[in-house]
Design an enzyme around this catalytic site. Structure first.
Site, PDB file in Angstrom:
ATOM      1  N   PRO A   2      -0.212   3.080  -0.831  1.00 51.67           N
ATOM      2  CA  PRO A   2      -0.840   1.914  -0.230  1.00 51.67           C
ATOM      3  C   PRO A   2      -2.283   2.186   0.176  1.00 51.67           C
ATOM      4  O   PRO A   2      -2.595   3.212   0.768  1.00 51.67           O
ATOM      5  CB  PRO A   2       0.007   1.651   1.006  1.00 51.67           C
ATOM      6  N   GLU A   3      -3.142   1.247  -0.143  1.00 52.05           N
ATOM      7  CA  GLU A   3      -4.513   1.242   0.347  1.00 52.05           C
ATOM      8  C   GLU A   3      -4.612   0.123   1.385  1.00 52.05           C
ATOM      9  O   GLU A   3      -3.599  -0.479   1.745  1.00 52.05           O
ATOM     10  CB  GLU A   3      -5.494   1.019  -0.813  1.00 52.05           C
TER      11      GLU A   3
END
Length: 270
Positions: A2-3
């Site tokens: 995840p960013e």
DNA sequence: CTCCGATCCTGATGGC
DNA sequence: TGCCATCAGGATCGGA
């Protein structure tokens, strides 16, 4: 993996189920994450009411009156709201049970994520050294211009440095560079003021669109309700090596920059 | 200070 | 089918 958009999607997804609820119990099935899950979490969190769910870069914060839980999803982590009675899977390492009968459950096969407890999040070493929020008012073209002066590393790598801007990862660095017409290999310090302005704008626009689409699911990202994101359909270069550029038709080039892959269009990006 | 590589860990994928 | 190498969305740490 995840960013910022995936973490923000997660934050929004879990917020309604979590804010205002008291923690009844913390279950740590495997404490061996990026850092060992501290005993203080199990000891101090039960009985506390979660007042807010905040995000800083790729970190999530569960605020209580006496301290905060710091969560990081690492490369393979996801956080979901489930019923406490749902049986945990092999990689469901931490549960935070709530007085509603719901449970905030961290799944993380690779265990690069983190769950920490702090009484003073503002001073916490992981948060204190973070750079500006890319969607906040401080992140401007001028900030980017000043920050890049004298830096010789590739702009793609520069954008991944969380002590400058917090939350940009490999997907969105590549996508924003395409949107700004700048090659990922360009030395950061060689960008002129106008290019920094365009890049800052491209970063904000890309992240906002990705959040609107509920993030990018390449493999295993799921939001707080277990649903995948939709931004993968909108990717213009990431993971598209050899495929036609959506703007000009030339093949997208893939290369390795440091230890990680980079993608760009040789015509649209200079 | 800046930059780069090694490192933690598991799973998916592709070549032979 | 099996085995092996490679790769993956992160980011800290240590050393050049």
């Amino acid at each position: 993996m995840p960013e910022l958009p995936e973490v923000e999607t997660t934050r929004r997804g879990i917020e309604p189920a979590v804010v205002g609820r008291a923690v009844t119990r913390v279950v740590v099935r495997d404490p061996r994450l990026r850092w060992r899950v501290p005993a203080a979490l199990t000891k101090e969190l039960p009985g506390r009411v979660i007042g807010a769910v905040a995000r800083r870069g790729k970190y999530l914060l569960l605020h209580t009156a006496t301290g905060a839980v710091i969560l990081h999803l690492g490369m393979s982590g996801s956080l979901r709201v489930v019923r406490c009675s749902d049986p945990p899977g092999k990689y469901d390492h931490v549960d935070i049970a709530l007085d509603s009968g719901d449970c905030l459950r961290l799944r993380d096969p690779r265990r690069f994520g983190a769950v920490l407890w702090t009484r003073d999040h503002a001073r916490h070493r992981l948060l204190a050294r973070l750079g500006v929020e890319p969607l906040g008012p401080e992140f401007t073209g001028d900030y980017l211009f000043r920050a890049t002066r004298g830096r010789r590393r590739a702009i793609r790598d520069f954008l991944l440095d969380g002590s400058v801007v917090a939350g940009i990862g490999n997907i969105y660095a590549n996508e924003a560079l395409f949107a700004a017409g700048i090659r990922p290999t360009r030395r950061a310090g060689r960008l002129d003021r106008d290019q920094c302005l365009r890049l800052a704008r491209a970063i904000r626009a890309t992240l906002k669109k990705a959040i609107q689409a509920g993030g990018t699911t390449l493999r295993d990202f799921r939001n707080g309700r277990g649903e995948p994101g939709r931004f993968q359909r909108a990717l213009r270069v990431y993971g598209r090596g050899g495929e036609a550029c959506r703007a000009c038709g030339r093949p997208i080039r893939a290369l390795r920059l440091g230890q990680r892959s980079a993608f760009f269009c040789p015509r649209c990006q200079q």
